[in-house]
Enzyme design. Structure first.
Site, PDB file in Angstrom:
ATOM      1  N   THR A 199       0.817  -1.217   0.000  1.00  0.00           N
ATOM      2  CA  THR A 199       0.000   0.000   0.000  1.00  0.00           C
ATOM      3  C   THR A 199       0.848   1.262   0.000  1.00  0.00           C
ATOM      4  O   THR A 199       1.898   1.314   0.635  1.00  0.00           O
ATOM      5  CB  THR A 199      -0.988   0.026   1.187  1.00  0.00           C
ATOM      6  OG1 THR A 199      -1.805   1.180   1.085  1.00  0.00           O
ATOM      7  CG2 THR A 199      -0.270   0.011   2.535  1.00  0.00           C
ATOM      8  N   ARG A 200       0.375   2.236  -0.767  1.00  0.00           N
ATOM      9  CA  ARG A 200       0.916   3.589  -0.686  1.00  0.00           C
ATOM     10  C   ARG A 200      -0.188   4.544  -0.226  1.00  0.00           C
ATOM     11  O   ARG A 200      -0.013   5.751  -0.225  1.00  0.00           O
ATOM     12  CB  ARG A 200       1.492   4.023  -2.037  1.00  0.00           C
ATOM     13  CG  ARG A 200       0.466   4.203  -3.160  1.00  0.00           C
ATOM     14  CD  ARG A 200       1.143   4.676  -4.433  1.00  0.00           C
ATOM     15  NE  ARG A 200       0.216   5.177  -5.426  1.00  0.00           N
ATOM     16  CZ  ARG A 200      -0.210   4.500  -6.476  1.00  0.00           C
ATOM     17  NH1 ARG A 200       0.171   3.255  -6.656  1.00  0.00           N
ATOM     18  NH2 ARG A 200      -1.028   5.054  -7.348  1.00  0.00           N
ATOM     19  N   HIS A 204      -8.877   2.007   2.778  1.00  0.00           N
ATOM     20  CA  HIS A 204     -10.325   2.219   2.805  1.00  0.00           C
ATOM     21  C   HIS A 204     -11.018   0.858   2.894  1.00  0.00           C
ATOM     22  O   HIS A 204     -10.364  -0.178   3.062  1.00  0.00           O
ATOM     23  CB  HIS A 204     -10.793   3.050   1.604  1.00  0.00           C
ATOM     24  CG  HIS A 204     -10.312   2.548   0.272  1.00  0.00           C
ATOM     25  ND1 HIS A 204     -10.634   1.305  -0.207  1.00  0.00           N
ATOM     26  CD2 HIS A 204      -9.527   3.127  -0.686  1.00  0.00           C
ATOM     27  CE1 HIS A 204     -10.089   1.134  -1.407  1.00  0.00           C
ATOM     28  NE2 HIS A 204      -9.406   2.225  -1.709  1.00  0.00           N
ATOM     29  N   HIS A 207      -9.768  -2.007   0.632  1.00  0.00           N
ATOM     30  CA  HIS A 207      -8.494  -2.575   1.100  1.00  0.00           C
ATOM     31  C   HIS A 207      -8.727  -3.499   2.298  1.00  0.00           C
ATOM     32  O   HIS A 207      -8.155  -4.592   2.377  1.00  0.00           O
ATOM     33  CB  HIS A 207      -7.531  -1.452   1.534  1.00  0.00           C
ATOM     34  CG  HIS A 207      -7.108  -0.547   0.432  1.00  0.00           C
ATOM     35  ND1 HIS A 207      -6.889   0.798   0.628  1.00  0.00           N
ATOM     36  CD2 HIS A 207      -6.861  -0.781  -0.881  1.00  0.00           C
ATOM     37  CE1 HIS A 207      -6.516   1.349  -0.509  1.00  0.00           C
ATOM     38  NE2 HIS A 207      -6.500   0.412  -1.435  1.00  0.00           N
ATOM     39  N   ARG A 293      -7.156  -4.538  -8.029  1.00  0.00           N
ATOM     40  CA  ARG A 293      -7.333  -3.711  -9.217  1.00  0.00           C
ATOM     41  C   ARG A 293      -6.228  -2.654  -9.315  1.00  0.00           C
ATOM     42  O   ARG A 293      -5.883  -2.008  -8.347  1.00  0.00           O
ATOM     43  CB  ARG A 293      -8.705  -3.024  -9.127  1.00  0.00           C
ATOM     44  CG  ARG A 293      -8.986  -2.009 -10.222  1.00  0.00           C
ATOM     45  CD  ARG A 293     -10.298  -1.301  -9.971  1.00  0.00           C
ATOM     46  NE  ARG A 293     -10.386  -0.708  -8.651  1.00  0.00           N
ATOM     47  CZ  ARG A 293      -9.810   0.446  -8.307  1.00  0.00           C
ATOM     48  NH1 ARG A 293      -9.073   1.104  -9.168  1.00  0.00           N
ATOM     49  NH2 ARG A 293      -9.966   0.913  -7.081  1.00  0.00           N
TER      50      ARG A 293
END
Length: 404
Positions: A199-200, A204, A207, A293
């Protein structure tokens, strides 16, 4: 069952960071050497070599490695590698450096000597070719393309001795982890199957859903956040860390997740970067990489699931770490919960499409965030961050962020 092996023929971690007397001696010597200034991307790559994250690399790539990686995903010795790891300098400086001469690699941002390198090769590359191969575009609007096209003219290659981990151990104490440390954590927890979540962004609901799917199928999940440089408008590491820790505290079963950070800059190379993410997660001890995605994408340069498809295009034995492919996820009002294209039969009008880009845009423009987009505890942290910004950055939506 044991954890996956580190990448490479030796199947063991190869950290290049010196310690103790050897470190002090090399630091002293480094002060007497020609200094080559390096970018934050090159610093991040160097630190990953230092801590063993880029095992089995022993230094920056020579021409044959660069060419093989660009063309066929493999180095000259046949080792699978998806993105060139190179360092560059001006032609003038390259001409002044003799073959087998040792140089000091110095961060252009902090002035700190990061490593010494024995220069075994100097070569010019076709930057456009690298961009076409790695990023599938030469468009200067692509942040990764801009990074490559702006680098200096001559690449230097050679083995490195890493002297520093830069700001990461101090600035991200407790979150910055080395591969030997994560492997020890996983072993102590009794985990053998570990899914990495790259993750960057703050996490939410989509995720959160991806990670919970992984928890159902693996012993645990390693939420592994990027701590290096991002593009303008992305949310910095310390804010992400607070948001992610809050989410885990309130919405996950205790001891199902470990959180860590790594020192790379984003390249936004989409499919190729997904392969790199899997490769170094193998070194960290992860058996799987969650690939959802538009993994590591930017704009509309890649299809929404190109980063999943690429794992089917490489040799089956290229990586021990395998992709955990998950379809487009969203909140469905009719299902009354999180769902994916594989589980929800309803239409687009019933779905709330979730994306980090969309969330950043709403928050940066002071818009109300719809219910079910993000957890209230997380939104509180993010709103405080955006309200404190003196300079706003425009966040552009692309069609995949809106469910097109």
């Amino acid at each position: 069952m044991a954890l996956v092996n580190p990448h490479g023929k030796q199947k063991k971690l190869n950290p290049l960071l010196l310690t103790g007397a050897a470190l002090e001696e090399e630091k002293k010597k480094a002060k007497t050497l020609t200094q080559v200034r390096i970018t934050s991307r090159e610093v991040g790559d160097l630190i990953m070599m230092g801590i063993g994250g880029f095992t089995p690399l022993t230094g920056f790539m020579g021409y044959d490695d660069w060419k093989g990686v660009c063309a066929e995903y493999k180095m000259a010795d046949g080792t699978f590698w998806p993105i060139p790891v190179t360092v560059s300098t001006t032609k003038g400086q390259a001409d002044s450096i003799k073959k087998n001469e040792e140089v000091a690699l110095v961060s252009e941002e902090t002035g700190e000597i990061m490593a010494t390198m024995k220069v075994t090769d100097k070569y010019k590359i076709d930057k456009e070719y690298e961009c076409k191969q790695v990023f599938r575009t030469t468009d200067m609007e692509h942040p990764g393309v801009a990074m490559v096209m702006k680098q200096a003219d001559i690449n230097l290659a050679g083995t490195v001795k890493v002297l520093s981990e830069g700001v990461f151990p101090k600035d991200f104490a407790g979150i910055y982890l080395r591969p030997a440390e994560t492997r020890k954590i996983f072993e102590e927890k009794g985990w053998s199957t570990v899914a990495a979540f790259q993750t960057r962004n703050p996490m939410h609901r989509s995720h959160e859903y991806l990670v919970k799917i992984a928890i159902e199928t693996c012993d645990g999940v390693f939420v592994h956040m990027l701590l290096g440089k991002l593009k303008p408008g992305d949310i910095p590491g310390d804010v992400r860390q607070r948001a992610i820790n809050t989410l885990i505290e309130h919405y996950f079963v205790k001891d199902t997740i470990t959180v860590g950070g790594y020192p790379l800059d984003m390249r936004y190379a989409g499919p190729r970067e997904a392969l790199l993410h899997a490769l170094f997660r193998q070194n960290y001890g992860c058996s799987h990489l969650i690939v959802g995605r538009d993994h590591a994408g930017v704009g509309e340069y890649y299809g929404p699931f190109d980063a999943q498809k690429i794992f089917d295009e490489i040799p089956a034995d290229a990586l021990e770490t395998k992709p955990l492919k998950i379809d487009w996820t969203f909140y469905c009002y009719k299902c009354d919960g999180m769902a994916s294209m594989r589980t929800c039969p309803h239409g687009k009008e019933d779905r709330l499409i979730l994306s980090g880009t969309k969330l950043r845009k709403m928050l940066s423009e002071g818009e109300d965030v719809p219910d079910h987009f993000s957890r209230p505890e997380v939104l509180k942290i993010l709103r405080e961050y955006y309200e404190g910004l003196t300079e706003k950055v425009e966040v552009k939506l692309h069609k995949f962020a809106e469910g097109a």
